[in-house]
Design an enzyme around this catalytic site. Structure first.
Site, PDB file in Angstrom:
ATOM      1  N   GLY A 190       0.825  -1.195   0.000  1.00 59.27           N
ATOM      2  CA  GLY A 190       0.000   0.000   0.000  1.00 59.27           C
ATOM      3  C   GLY A 190       0.859   1.244   0.000  1.00 59.27           C
ATOM      4  N   GLY A 191       0.197   2.394   0.179  1.00 62.19           N
ATOM      5  CA  GLY A 191       0.920   3.655   0.158  1.00 62.19           C
ATOM      6  C   GLY A 191       1.781   3.871   1.381  1.00 62.19           C
TER       7      GLY A 191
ATOM      8  N   THR B 233       3.993  -2.439   3.489  1.00 60.67           N
ATOM      9  CA  THR B 233       3.868  -3.685   2.733  1.00 60.67           C
ATOM     10  C   THR B 233       3.564  -4.802   3.722  1.00 60.67           C
ATOM     11  OG1 THR B 233       5.421  -2.930   1.062  1.00 60.67           O
ATOM     12  CG2 THR B 233       5.038  -5.303   1.187  1.00 60.67           C
TER      13      THR B 233
ATOM     14  N   ASP C 115      -9.664   5.632   8.509  1.00 62.26           N
ATOM     15  CA  ASP C 115      -9.447   5.145   7.136  1.00 62.26           C
ATOM     16  C   ASP C 115     -10.319   3.923   6.870  1.00 62.26           C
ATOM     17  OD1 ASP C 115      -8.405   5.199   4.610  1.00 62.26           O
ATOM     18  OD2 ASP C 115      -6.519   4.218   5.126  1.00 62.26           O
TER      19      ASP C 115
ATOM     20  N   LYS D  28       3.309  -6.412   8.923  1.00 63.45           N
ATOM     21  CA  LYS D  28       3.171  -5.165   8.163  1.00 63.45           C
ATOM     22  C   LYS D  28       4.397  -4.307   8.454  1.00 63.45           C
ATOM     23  CE  LYS D  28      -0.609  -3.166   7.187  1.00 63.45           C
ATOM     24  NZ  LYS D  28      -1.919  -2.480   7.127  1.00 63.45           N
TER      25      LYS D  28
END
Length: 660
Positions: free
Chosen positions: A27-28, A31, A146, A47
């Site tokens: 992702g932004g 990983t 989010d 992560k």
């Protein structure tokens, strides 16, 4: 972090414990890998945050690591069956990482990519578990910030079957991660990390503030996408999408997907109000409304019945159709609503009946004695007085008259209700073409009706005339564009066609009004279609002289706009500097072409050199970029010059000197 760098982590051992096996997603911010916890011999998800770049990035990383560790500890204490558990955290190669529960399933984004949209039962089942997780976070003081399909994991149902979404287990990931990253980022990074723009709450766009109601808004957008197969807003740039959340109301799902129950329309509309104060206070409050909606849609006494084929008949008999009510899905224990009928009701009724039978002889004993009769008479008189006063109070005294609030604006209505000692509550607003926005459209009870003193009046406010945004259909075929426009509540007419350089014949090249314009329902949209590329291509005229360009256009049957635009330039006079349309554009015969031509370089003044030694004059003129030609005696004195002194000539004009 690039792919080559990420692949070097495969097979590595983190903290002497977690062996990286495979990369799951990137992702932004981070990983995600699968790994084996060699100490406990179990599969986990790791992560790893992307590395900082540049001196400023490394400077911020130190503060980020501390913030990240605090957030990880808070998340680890968040224990709930619908939350992805956090087991461990640490630093590897100067990069923070989290060790989390490995969930064997798919993200909701992957489910929607495969199914496009879900039926209402499935959407509510997933939303219910998602909100249960977010509500647990809100009770712990965490705001997710989010909420989106990528952070919602859907595992295989306990009853089996990958397609059984109603019984699937849902888990929510990345609690607190967005907040930790945002706290360590600069202003530009924070604006990018505050939330995915398709799901961002309006208050995050306008002032960067987030609270539980921001998660409620994002959850409402996720429910909208599950019901319709799309998010409510799109645009060419993320900032355009973000500001649509601030400036526009989310449409009801049934506008895009006819047949969506009104209960779900109301649920999405209330959850995605632009004013945070008009939304449910947190995910727990919204969860109660979702559960009520599931009960309403799944109640066997009111739910639509279905036909099933009866197959247990003798072979000779024709199969028949029997009616069977759809039963609501059995909820998990943490999501069940209270039972409506108290248990033990019959036993309590029997006890009451026994007590009454024991008291039945009491009146006979009292009436057999004079003092008892006097006591009874006194009680009867007292009860009569109490009944009279109570009757007046119940029938008249406790009531007042409801004031006239219809057509007042919200502020004036509130002031008048306060003066009358009444309380206001607000029903869901609705559109009205006659009543202005935020004015009172209806009240319950009506004006002049009786109402309890201190009672509540329910007001319905107007949203003003309903407005619809014209969808963007440019580049679509006419039939598909017509479907999109009519499904959006608009009328369509076909306008005149025109040539277009890139869109083939029959494609939409423009609409009137343009895409994004807000209009009333039923407004007529004129659609302009492409006739394909025009038969003549405009030639490249830049660099040619004006006369040459005019001749080329005449040969092609094109018309030069006279006079051309003149512009200062160091290019020669009347050389073409620009053109419109550009070269290669398709036009029809007789089309007009505009040119921009040079008026030539600016003029310079020739200085006086007569009377100067010839060599000195030549040196001075050449220093001013004039070429010099000397006649007669090179070592003599200048007797004449051409052009003469103070003449204005183009730069680089040759000066001839006569020396004797």
């Amino acid at each position: 972090m690039n792919t080559q760098f990420a692949d070097t982590l495969l097979g590595s051992l983190i903290d002497g414990r977690y062996r990286i096996r495979a990369r799951v997603a990137r992702g932004g911010v981070a990983t995600v890998y699968t790994a084996i916890d060699e100490r406990l011999d179990r599969t986990v998800a790791v992560k790893i945050i992307h590395p900082a770049s540049g001196p400023e990035g490394h400077g911020r990383m130190a503060g980020f690591v501390e913030r990240f560790a605090d957030e990880a500890k808070t998340i680890a204490r968040l224990t709930h069956p619908n939350v992805v558990a956090v087991y461990d955290q640490g630093i590897h190669a100067n990069r923070p990482y989290l060790v989390m529960e490995y969930v064997r399933g798919r993200t909701l984004r992957e489910v929607l990519a495969e199914r496009r949209r879900l039926n209402p039962d499935e959407a509510l089942a997933i939303t219910e578990q998602m909100l249960a997780a977010i509500a647990a976070a809100h009770r712990a003081g965490l705001v997710h910030r989010d909420v989106k399909p990528e952070n919602v994991l859907v595992t295989e149902a306990p009853t089996g079957g990958a397609a059984n979404l109603i019984d699937s287990v849902v888990k929510v990931a990345d609690f607190g991660l967005a907040q930790a990253v945002e706290a360590s980022a600069d202003d530009e990074q924070a604006s990018q990390l505050m939330a995915t723009v398709a799901y961002v709450a309006p208050e995050l766009v306008t002032d960067g503030h987030a609270d539980p109601r921001s998660d409620v808004y994002s959850a409402g957008i996720v429910l909208f996408e599950m019901l319709t197969g799309r998010v409510p807003y799109d645009g060419n740039r993320p900032v355009d999408v973000a500001w649509q959340h601030v400036e526009r109301d989310v449409p009801a799902p049934s506008i895009l997907v006819p047949g969506v129950p009104k209960a779900l329309d109301d649920l999405v509309t209330r959850t995605t109000r632009r004013d945070p104060g008009a939304r449910p206070a947190d995910a727990g409050a919204l969860l109660a409304k979702v559960q009520a909606a599931r009960e309403e849609l799944g109640n066997p006494n009111t739910h639509t019945t279905v036909l099933r084929r009866v197959t247990d008949k003798p072979p000779a008999a024709e199969p028949t159709m029997a009616v069977e009510a759809v039963q609501p899905v059995q909820r998990p224990a943490w999501a069940r609503l209270p039972e409506e009928t108290p248990r033990g009701g019959r036993r309590r009724a029997a006890d009451d009946e026994g007590a009454w039978s024991r008291l039945a002889p009491l009146p006979n004993r009292m009436m057999g004695d004079q003092r008892g009769r006097l006591a009874v008479a006194a009680v009867v008189v007292m009860l009569g007085l109490v009944a009279a006063v109570g009757g007046w109070w119940v029938g008249v005294g406790r009531y007042t008259e409801a004031p006239q609030l219809v057509n007042l604006d919200k502020v004036d209505a509130q002031a008048q209700a306060t003066r009358a000692g009444l309380v206001l509550r607000y029903a869901d607003p609705r559109h009205d073409g006659q009543v202005p926005k935020d004015a009172v459209l209806a009240q319950d009870p009506a004006s002049a009706s009786r109402i309890l003193k201190g009672g509540t009046i329910t007001l319905t406010l107007s949203l003003g005339p309903e407005r619809l945004a014209v969808p963007d259909v440019v580049g679509k075929e006419f039939d598909l564009a017509t479907t999109d426009l009519t499904d959006g509540g608009l009328k369509v007419v076909e306008g005149a066609s025109r040539y277009h350089d890139s869109l083939p014949e029959g494609m939409v090249v423009a609409t009137d009004p343009e895409a994004g314009t807000e209009v009333e329902p039923g407004h007529t949209v004129t659609v302009t279609l492409s006739k394909g590329r025009a038969p003549i291509s405009v030639p490249n005229l830049v660099g040619k002289s004006l006369n040459e360009a005019r001749s080329t256009l005449n040969q092609l049957g094109l018309v030069l706009v006279e006079p051309p635009t003149v512009k200062e330039s160091d290019r020669p006079r009347n050389e073409v500097l620009g053109q419109s349309p550009a070269d290669g554009a398709g036009v029809e015969k007789g089309a007009k072409v505009s040119l921009v031509v040079s008026q030539g370089p600016p003029q310079v003044v020739v200085p006086r050199v007569i009377g100067m030694p010839c060599q000195q004059a030549r040196q001075m003129l050449e220093e001013q970029s004039f070429p010099v030609a000397v006649r007669f005696n090179r070592n003599g004195t200048v007797r004449f010059q051409s052009p003469g002194e103070n003449s204005q000539v183009p730069p680089g004009t040759q000066i001839t000197l006569g020396c004797l």
